[in-house]
Design an enzyme around this catalytic site. Structure first.
Site, PDB file in Angstrom:
ATOM      1  N   GLN A  33       8.089   1.943  42.937  1.00 15.51           N
ATOM      2  CA  GLN A  33       7.238   1.030  43.703  1.00 15.51           C
ATOM      3  C   GLN A  33       5.753   1.290  43.483  1.00 15.51           C
ATOM      4  OE1 GLN A  33       8.765   2.120  47.542  1.00 15.51           O
ATOM      5  NE2 GLN A  33      10.118   0.350  47.608  1.00 15.51           N
TER       6      GLN A  33
ATOM      7  N   ALA B  59       5.224   6.718  48.078  1.00 16.19           N
ATOM      8  CA  ALA B  59       5.972   5.590  47.533  1.00 16.19           C
ATOM      9  C   ALA B  59       7.029   6.101  46.568  1.00 16.19           C
ATOM     10  CB  ALA B  59       5.020   4.644  46.795  1.00 16.19           C
ATOM     11  N   HIS B  60       8.103   5.397  46.495  1.00 17.23           N
ATOM     12  CA  HIS B  60       9.133   5.708  45.508  1.00 17.23           C
ATOM     13  C   HIS B  60       8.537   5.399  44.137  1.00 17.23           C
ATOM     14  CE1 HIS B  60      12.781   5.269  43.127  1.00 17.23           C
ATOM     15  NE2 HIS B  60      13.341   6.046  44.026  1.00 17.23           N
ATOM     16  N   PRO B  61       8.815   6.218  43.129  1.00 20.12           N
ATOM     17  CA  PRO B  61       8.194   5.994  41.810  1.00 20.12           C
ATOM     18  C   PRO B  61       8.359   4.577  41.262  1.00 20.12           C
ATOM     19  CG  PRO B  61       9.366   8.079  41.841  1.00 20.12           C
ATOM     20  CD  PRO B  61       9.654   7.396  43.151  1.00 20.12           C
TER      21      PRO B  61
END
Length: 110
Positions: free
Chosen positions: A51, A47-49
């Site tokens: 998110q 996941a993107h940080p």
């Protein structure tokens, strides 16, 4: 220097170009074929940080939801309801005091 053959080799994104370069450098086509066809590739999705919800926060939300659901029961006596309200207040306070962003690099256990 930009534009020379060295830069072209570094920026090549074509498999045909890369394989051609490897063969030109002395790798046999059979060894190249074997190396490519025996590779094991694992896809890892992260996941993107922005998110990421910390597991701690997810647990606290789940716990509060369960406590609220219990609080809706009509068969609770006053003492049980008071205890539940204390538990809910405790969980909300803990949630409020939990940092949403991880300030330290997580360990493998995290």
């Amino acid at each position: 220097m930009p534009g020379d053959a060295g830069d072209a080799r570094k920026s090549s994104k074509s498999c045909d170009e890369a394989f051609g370069r490897l063969i030109a450098e002395g790798i046999s086509p059979d060894k190249l074929y074997e190396a490519v066809t025996t590779q094991v590739v694992e896809v890892v999705l992260t996941a993107h940080p922005t998110q990421v919800n910390r597991r701690t926060l997810q647990y606290k939300h789940t716990r509060i939801a369960a406590l609220l659901q219990q609080n809706d029961r009509p068969d609770l006596v006053k003492e049980e309801r008071d205890n539940l309200l204390e538990d809910i207040a405790r969980e909300v306070t803990a949630l409020w005091q939990t940092d949403e962003l991880r300030r330290q690099k997580p360990s493998p256990v995290d």
